[in-house]
Design a protein around this motif. Structure first.
Motif, PDB file in Angstrom:
ATOM      1  N   SER A 134     -50.997 -35.485  95.520  1.00  0.00           N
ATOM      2  CA  SER A 134     -50.900 -36.366  94.355  1.00  0.00           C
ATOM      3  C   SER A 134     -52.095 -37.308  94.327  1.00  0.00           C
ATOM      4  CB  SER A 134     -49.611 -37.182  94.398  1.00  0.00           C
ATOM      5  OG  SER A 134     -48.479 -36.364  94.234  1.00  0.00           O
ATOM      6  N   SER A 149     -44.249 -37.622  96.639  1.00  0.00           N
ATOM      7  CA  SER A 149     -44.221 -36.162  96.652  1.00  0.00           C
ATOM      8  C   SER A 149     -45.372 -35.580  95.838  1.00  0.00           C
ATOM      9  CB  SER A 149     -42.867 -35.672  96.120  1.00  0.00           C
ATOM     10  OG  SER A 149     -41.796 -36.172  96.900  1.00  0.00           O
ATOM     11  N   SER A 150     -45.449 -34.260  95.790  1.00  0.00           N
ATOM     12  CA  SER A 150     -46.591 -33.603  95.148  1.00  0.00           C
ATOM     13  C   SER A 150     -46.582 -33.744  93.626  1.00  0.00           C
ATOM     14  CB  SER A 150     -46.608 -32.121  95.512  1.00  0.00           C
ATOM     15  OG  SER A 150     -46.962 -31.951  96.864  1.00  0.00           O
ATOM     16  N   SER A 168     -41.263 -35.110  93.038  1.00  0.00           N
ATOM     17  CA  SER A 168     -42.434 -34.423  92.499  1.00  0.00           C
ATOM     18  C   SER A 168     -42.584 -34.662  90.991  1.00  0.00           C
ATOM     19  CB  SER A 168     -42.353 -32.925  92.779  1.00  0.00           C
ATOM     20  OG  SER A 168     -41.236 -32.350  92.132  1.00  0.00           O
TER      21      SER A 168
END
Length: 210
Positions: A134, A149-150, A168
């Motif tokens: 990220s 998170s991603s 995410s």
């Protein structure tokens, strides 16, 4: 060369193992010893190069050991880090070679930065922040023990408190403040300030109970 032990043998731990191996391919930095986890069967029936070598609760650090924290839950992460540090453990930052770290940032202890993560300019990162794939925009701040998170977009001037969890694909528009212990569900688009200990989800993100 220090011996490196990964704290947590779940999915995050196995991912972190791969990033550590990638770092060692570029520059041999650590001797990987394995995982510590209170679930001795965490790697059962899984292909993995290393084993669970002991429990977190019972582990006694050795002078030549360093640790990498693979715990995603912010509150649990803080407790486990405190336990091991009280016994003298020293933690490493694990920054993948494909992570982008710009100039003039302040970065605390124990950062985990995945490949394709990005910390741009004049960003303040607290201790034991987990940053998956990220980006964090200019002048943002991320508090201790938070997990991002991603595929999240942390835009310019955002202030994230301590022990915050972002699922995410979270987007936070510029200048918003996220209070300590907040939980932002996957896909949330945050257009307002979020109070501490609040759970939100949706577009626009709204408070939820669960």
């Amino acid at each position: 060369m220090k011996d490196l032990i990964i704290v947590g043998a779940g999915g995050f731990g196995r991912e972190l193992l791969q990033w550590i191996k990638d770092i060692n391919k570029v520059n041999k930095t650590w001797t990987i010893k394995g995982f510590i986890d209170d679930n001795s069967n965490a790697l059962a029936d899984l292909q993995c190069d290393y084993e669970v070598i002991g429990s977190i609760k019972k582990w006694e650090p050795n002078y030549n050991e360093v640790y990498a924290c693979a715990i995603a839950n912010p509150g649990i992460k803080e407790n486990i880090v405190a336990l091991l540090k009280s016994k003298g453990a020293s933690f490493e930052s694990i920054i993948h070679p494909k992570a982008i770290i710009g100039d003039h940032n302040r970065i605390g202890e124990g950062l985990i930065a995945y490949p394709n993560s990005c910390i741009t300019a004049n960003v303040v990162i607290g201790d034991f922040v987990t940053l998956l794939s990220s980006g964090i925009g200019h002048d943002a701040k991320v508090g201790d023990y938070s997990t991002i998170s991603s595929y999240c977009d942390i835009t310019g001037g955002v202030k994230i408190g301590k022990r915050v969890f972002l699922g995410s694909h979270v987007t936070i528009v510029p200048g918003r403040k996220i209070g300590d212990d907040a939980f932002l569900g996957a896909g949330s688009v945050v257009v307002t300030h979020i109070k501490e200990k609040t759970k939100v989800m949706g577009n626009p993100a709204k408070k939820i109970l669960f």
